[in-house]
Design an enzyme around this catalytic site. Structure first.
Site, PDB file in Angstrom:
ATOM      1  N   GLY A 164       7.321-103.209  47.832  1.00 59.88           N
ATOM      2  CA  GLY A 164       6.924-104.343  47.281  1.00 59.88           C
ATOM      3  C   GLY A 164       5.445-104.385  47.229  1.00 59.88           C
ATOM      4  O   GLY A 164       4.636-105.380  47.175  1.00 59.88           O
ATOM      5  N   GLU A 198       3.381-103.715  45.195  1.00 60.71           N
ATOM      6  CA  GLU A 198       2.810-104.227  43.860  1.00 60.71           C
ATOM      7  C   GLU A 198       2.930-105.978  43.792  1.00 60.71           C
ATOM      8  O   GLU A 198       2.614-106.373  42.647  1.00 60.71           O
ATOM      9  CB  GLU A 198       3.352-103.569  42.408  1.00 60.71           C
ATOM     10  CG  GLU A 198       2.898-102.194  42.124  1.00 60.71           C
ATOM     11  CD  GLU A 198       3.247-101.153  43.166  1.00 60.71           C
ATOM     12  OE1 GLU A 198       1.995-100.827  43.726  1.00 60.71           O
ATOM     13  OE2 GLU A 198       4.265-100.886  43.612  1.00 60.71           O
ATOM     14  N   TRP A 244       8.589 -97.255  51.701  1.00 60.47           N
ATOM     15  CA  TRP A 244       9.686 -97.241  51.016  1.00 60.47           C
ATOM     16  C   TRP A 244       9.967 -95.629  50.652  1.00 60.47           C
ATOM     17  O   TRP A 244      10.820 -95.390  50.143  1.00 60.47           O
ATOM     18  CB  TRP A 244       9.807 -97.654  49.502  1.00 60.47           C
ATOM     19  CG  TRP A 244       8.398 -97.272  48.841  1.00 60.47           C
ATOM     20  CD1 TRP A 244       7.015 -98.037  48.899  1.00 60.47           C
ATOM     21  CD2 TRP A 244       8.304 -96.439  47.708  1.00 60.47           C
ATOM     22  NE1 TRP A 244       6.247 -97.290  48.062  1.00 60.47           N
ATOM     23  CE2 TRP A 244       6.943 -96.347  47.464  1.00 60.47           C
ATOM     24  CE3 TRP A 244       9.023 -95.247  47.395  1.00 60.47           C
ATOM     25  CZ2 TRP A 244       6.492 -95.628  46.324  1.00 60.47           C
ATOM     26  CZ3 TRP A 244       8.611 -94.547  46.304  1.00 60.47           C
ATOM     27  CH2 TRP A 244       7.196 -94.676  45.985  1.00 60.47           C
ATOM     28  N   ASN A 287       0.216 -97.767  48.925  1.00 62.18           N
ATOM     29  CA  ASN A 287      -0.934 -98.098  48.279  1.00 62.18           C
ATOM     30  C   ASN A 287      -1.331 -99.559  49.032  1.00 62.18           C
ATOM     31  O   ASN A 287      -0.688-100.284  49.292  1.00 62.18           O
ATOM     32  CB  ASN A 287      -0.954 -98.417  46.712  1.00 62.18           C
ATOM     33  CG  ASN A 287       0.036 -99.175  46.469  1.00 62.18           C
ATOM     34  OD1 ASN A 287       1.156 -98.736  46.372  1.00 62.18           O
ATOM     35  ND2 ASN A 287      -0.261-100.234  45.830  1.00 62.18           N
ATOM     36  N   ASP A 327      -3.818 -95.882  42.982  1.00 64.69           N
ATOM     37  CA  ASP A 327      -2.331 -96.061  43.503  1.00 64.69           C
ATOM     38  C   ASP A 327      -1.752 -94.764  43.788  1.00 64.69           C
ATOM     39  O   ASP A 327      -0.630 -94.419  43.372  1.00 64.69           O
ATOM     40  CB  ASP A 327      -1.867 -96.597  42.231  1.00 64.69           C
ATOM     41  CG  ASP A 327      -0.165 -96.846  42.759  1.00 64.69           C
ATOM     42  OD1 ASP A 327       0.018 -97.521  43.599  1.00 64.69           O
ATOM     43  OD2 ASP A 327       0.650 -96.564  41.959  1.00 64.69           O
ATOM     44  N   ASP A 348      -0.008 -93.642  46.362  1.00 64.03           N
ATOM     45  CA  ASP A 348       0.967 -94.163  47.518  1.00 64.03           C
ATOM     46  C   ASP A 348       0.892 -92.895  48.379  1.00 64.03           C
ATOM     47  O   ASP A 348       1.343 -91.614  48.164  1.00 64.03           O
ATOM     48  CB  ASP A 348       2.365 -94.403  47.197  1.00 64.03           C
ATOM     49  CG  ASP A 348       2.574 -95.876  46.789  1.00 64.03           C
ATOM     50  OD1 ASP A 348       1.450 -96.508  46.784  1.00 64.03           O
ATOM     51  OD2 ASP A 348       3.752 -96.367  46.499  1.00 64.03           O
ATOM     52  N   ARG A 407       0.634 -87.984  46.888  1.00 62.19           N
ATOM     53  CA  ARG A 407       0.488 -88.332  45.583  1.00 62.19           C
ATOM     54  C   ARG A 407      -0.868 -87.996  45.022  1.00 62.19           C
ATOM     55  O   ARG A 407      -1.047 -87.678  43.804  1.00 62.19           O
ATOM     56  CB  ARG A 407       0.650 -89.889  45.236  1.00 62.19           C
ATOM     57  CG  ARG A 407       2.053 -90.111  45.276  1.00 62.19           C
ATOM     58  CD  ARG A 407       2.795 -90.749  44.004  1.00 62.19           C
ATOM     59  NE  ARG A 407       1.858 -92.222  43.692  1.00 62.19           N
ATOM     60  CZ  ARG A 407       2.711 -93.195  43.799  1.00 62.19           C
ATOM     61  NH1 ARG A 407       3.698 -93.255  44.236  1.00 62.19           N
ATOM     62  NH2 ARG A 407       1.839 -94.380  43.310  1.00 62.19           N
ATOM     63  N   TRP A 467      11.320 -85.231  38.423  1.00 63.66           N
ATOM     64  CA  TRP A 467      11.404 -86.585  39.409  1.00 63.66           C
ATOM     65  C   TRP A 467      12.810 -86.262  40.394  1.00 63.66           C
ATOM     66  O   TRP A 467      12.830 -87.193  41.119  1.00 63.66           O
ATOM     67  CB  TRP A 467      11.714 -87.784  38.425  1.00 63.66           C
ATOM     68  CG  TRP A 467      11.088 -88.769  39.143  1.00 63.66           C
ATOM     69  CD1 TRP A 467      11.774 -90.080  39.712  1.00 63.66           C
ATOM     70  CD2 TRP A 467       9.847 -89.651  39.102  1.00 63.66           C
ATOM     71  NE1 TRP A 467      10.981 -91.054  40.062  1.00 63.66           N
ATOM     72  CE2 TRP A 467       9.650 -90.572  39.747  1.00 63.66           C
ATOM     73  CE3 TRP A 467       8.551 -89.144  38.428  1.00 63.66           C
ATOM     74  CZ2 TRP A 467       8.573 -91.241  39.987  1.00 63.66           C
ATOM     75  CZ3 TRP A 467       7.450 -89.875  38.650  1.00 63.66           C
ATOM     76  CH2 TRP A 467       7.526 -91.107  39.355  1.00 63.66           C
ATOM     77  N   TRP A 484      10.565 -95.095  38.203  1.00 62.97           N
ATOM     78  CA  TRP A 484       9.296 -95.201  37.412  1.00 62.97           C
ATOM     79  C   TRP A 484       8.922 -94.577  36.281  1.00 62.97           C
ATOM     80  O   TRP A 484       8.631 -94.785  35.414  1.00 62.97           O
ATOM     81  CB  TRP A 484       8.211 -95.046  38.485  1.00 62.97           C
ATOM     82  CG  TRP A 484       6.771 -95.581  37.968  1.00 62.97           C
ATOM     83  CD1 TRP A 484       6.509 -96.375  36.753  1.00 62.97           C
ATOM     84  CD2 TRP A 484       5.547 -95.483  38.546  1.00 62.97           C
ATOM     85  NE1 TRP A 484       5.171 -96.516  36.779  1.00 62.97           N
ATOM     86  CE2 TRP A 484       4.413 -96.323  37.818  1.00 62.97           C
ATOM     87  CE3 TRP A 484       4.942 -95.037  39.856  1.00 62.97           C
ATOM     88  CZ2 TRP A 484       3.042 -96.204  38.349  1.00 62.97           C
ATOM     89  CZ3 TRP A 484       3.800 -94.984  40.223  1.00 62.97           C
ATOM     90  CH2 TRP A 484       2.824 -95.699  39.434  1.00 62.97           C
TER      91      TRP A 484
END
Length: 622
Positions: free
Chosen positions: A214, A216, A284, A302, A344, A346, A371, A510, A574
């Site tokens: 969460g 974002e 997460w 982030n 961003d 993360d 990332r 991915w 995503w």
């Protein structure tokens, strides 16, 4: 001294709101443990799972073992015969959304969990044509609207005859692994506050560990420890805030970057006002554990908001590797990869625990592909950096790593700020790698990494916090990286920064990786190709087009003398948020929609478990 080398070689109502914001703004088998063998201390009890994990016929932990190797000692399938793989059996998952997890195999039972509504299935491997039992958590319609990005789940955990699963709304369930009966429930989040849960739990001793999603939505990150027998929450450690909330001891918790204690209120001093209360740092990703050191490792995400101008300071301890004592939750050390994140990036990607050669000695290592495009090799006992390299040569937001502070040397031209559109930042917000896990092969001593290869433009703007609503504050457009491709699969040495070989893919890779003692690696692509590669040179030895794109993680097991490899096929996450949420504006889905607008020409939504094996005649000969 920290080293840097650049190698040059040839989601749902509010998830949709995020998109719009971006657009305009058992029987248990013989190997299963009895309750009497499971001790109560962290070290003693975890030994039982350690023992189970050593049996290569099974896959009892989400990553195969506590070290996150995703490696199997099975070798019936090898570089010579993998070309003969066939589909052994399949099963529809009953869902259309992204499948980012992997099955478990305990004895003669297989367990797996789907994306929302989080169906849990148990399959007796002696009778794969029939579902042994199925469990569906009570629906909570408040959860999907606040799930960024897609309503994924990364799989269940097992211990002592129990299956532990988390639902998207934050409810934790302990199920009887034989019957699926609910033994207890606990709460780990509130969707009305923007909190969801998507990660795979990890069991250590008498505790099951679960994080929160969460970032974002301005969720303040944490990890929780629940008692495996009662569901009682034993401790919770936050990513930001007062030392008491974070379970930090100012005089003994070490900042791995400096080698010194973090000092009092290290987090509070790095935020302006009360920004830490909705400062992100969610948890997460994947978790790992060192039984000898008795340390739990994971990363925080982030900071909120994506607009760095609204949160001056380093924003500790978002974007950070945590090493905690699982018994008490106390933090032994922290290492922040991206202070004052403006992109961003993360920090939740997995920590792989492997021995590393450093200055003529073998040290207990931790390897993390962040990332932000840098690989971090740390001493996992102290958090001290051993080697840091760019694992994608296109990385340009930072020119390198300061050898004195072990922090990035940010290129001022690539630093984002409110009211400014910064272009050609590499990597994009999806990073050079997101949550898709790597695999470590102890035979080659290399890491096999499925990656992204992306760049972006990024325009930050002011945003106000309101619980349960998007708290982003940036418009992002993502593009393929240099060369025009979006995905890479590489064999990599984190101590030298050398990429031994690499394969390029049209879209991001991915899904996770698996390596085996047969010298074969497995991974899937967004277009749905399930591939086997020769670990020595990257040559593709086998490829099968699955019904839907792959964002799940391969695993392998042995049953009745035959080795199987399983993968969940179901595009989403995503990477494919445009498909799952029917979004079309290029900046929608936090900038991901325009990037993969053509993906629907190659695959479609849908969920299936795919299980492969050699023909019985070939298998019996090996």
């Amino acid at each position: 001294m920290t080293k840097l080398r650049i190698r040059l070689r040839g989601p749902s109502l509010k998830a949709t709101a995020l998109g719009l914001l971006g657009a305009g703004v058992l029987a248990l088998g013989a190997h299963a443990q009895s309750s009497s063998t499971m001790g109560m201390s962290a070290t003693g009890a975890s030994t039982s799972l350690e023992t189970l994990a050593k049996d290569a016929n099974q896959w009892v932990l989400p990553s195969g073992d506590y070290a996150n190797w995703r490696y199997s000692r099975l070798n019936q399938i090898n570089t010579t015969n993998v070309k003969d793989l066939q589909v052994a059996w399949t099963m529809s998952t009953g869902t259309n959304r992204g499948l980012e997890g992997q099955p478990l195999v305990v004895g003669n039972m297989m367990y797996f969990q789907t994306s929302y509504p989080n169906y849990v299935y148990a399959i007796n491997l002696d009778n794969v044509g029939q579902i042994a039992w199925q469990f569906t958590p009570p629906a909570n319609e408040d959860a999907p609207p606040v799930a960024c990005c897609d309503v994924v789940n990364r799989g269940p955990a097992y211990a002592n005859g129990k299956l532990f699963v988390d639902a998207l709304d934050g409810t934790v369930f302990a199920l009887d692994a034989h019957t699926g009966k609910v033994l207890w429930t606990a709460n780990n989040g509130d969707p009305k506050q923007g909190q969801t849960v998507t990660s795979a739990p990890l069991v250590i001793g008498n505790k099951v560990f679960i994080g929160v999603s969460g970032g974002e939505y301005g969720v303040r990150g944490y990890i929780s420890a629940f008692d495996v027998d009662s569901g009682k929450m034993l401790w919770r450690g936050y990513s930001e805030g007062p030392d008491s909330d974070m379970l930090i001891n100012a005089s003994t918790t070490i900042n791995g970057a400096t080698g010194q204690p973090v000092g009092a209120d290290s987090s509070l001093k790095s935020w302006q006002g009360d920004q830490w209360k909705y400062g992100g740092g969610t948890t997460w990703g994947w978790y790992s554990y060192d039984p000898k050191l008795n340390l739990l490792y994971y990363g925080s995400g982030n900071p909120g908001t994506w607009n760095p101008s609204q949160r001056p300071g380093d924003n500790k301890w978002s974007m950070t590797i945590f090493a905690r004592n699982p018994d008490t939750g106390e933090v032994k050390w922290v290492y922040q990869m991206t202070p004052h994140d403006g992109w961003d990036y993360d920090g939740v990607n997995e920590m792989v625990l492997a021995p590393l050669e450093y200055q003529g000695h073998t040290v207990p290592g931790l390897v993390h592909f962040d990332r932000n495009g840098f690989s971090y090799a740390l001493n996992r006992e102290t958090g001290k950096p051993l080697a840091i390299f760019k694992y994608d040569p296109s990385v340009n937001w930072a020119t390198g790593i300061d050898p004195k502070t072990s922090t990035p040397i940010v290129d001022p031209a690539k630093m984002t700020e409110e009211g400014k559109n910064v272009t050609n930042i590499c990597p994009a917000s999806q990073g050079d790698k997101d949550e898709q896990p790597v695999s470590y092969d102890p035979q080659t001593k290399l890491f096999y990494a499925p990656l992204n290869h992306l760049c972006m433009s990024y325009q930050a703007f002011n945003v106000k916090y309101m619980a349960g609503f998007p708290y982003v504050g940036a418009l992002v457009n993502m593009t393929p990286g240099p060369g025009g491709y979006r995905g890479r699969f590489i064999a990599y040495d984190p101590m030298t920064g050398q990429t031994k070989w690499e394969n390029h893919d049209m879209f991001q890779d991915w899904g996770g990786a698996l390596t085996t003692a047969g010298g074969v690696g497995f991974y899937g692509t967004l277009t749905g190709q399930f591939q086997a590669v020769d670990l020595r040179n990257g040559h593709i030895l086998y490829s099968f087009k699955c019904p839907s794109g792959i964002i799940g993680n391969p695993m392998t097991y042995m049953h009745n003398g035959r080795q199987y490899v399983a993968i969940l096929s179901g595009v989403g996450g995503w990477a494919a948020i445009g498909m799952t949420n029917n979004l079309h504006e290029s900046t929608a889905g936090l900038g991901a929609v325009g990037l993969n607008a053509s993906l629907n020409q190659y695959t479609n939504l849908g969920g299936a478990l795919m299980v492969f094996a050699l023909p019985t005649t070939v298998a019996s000969a090996n």
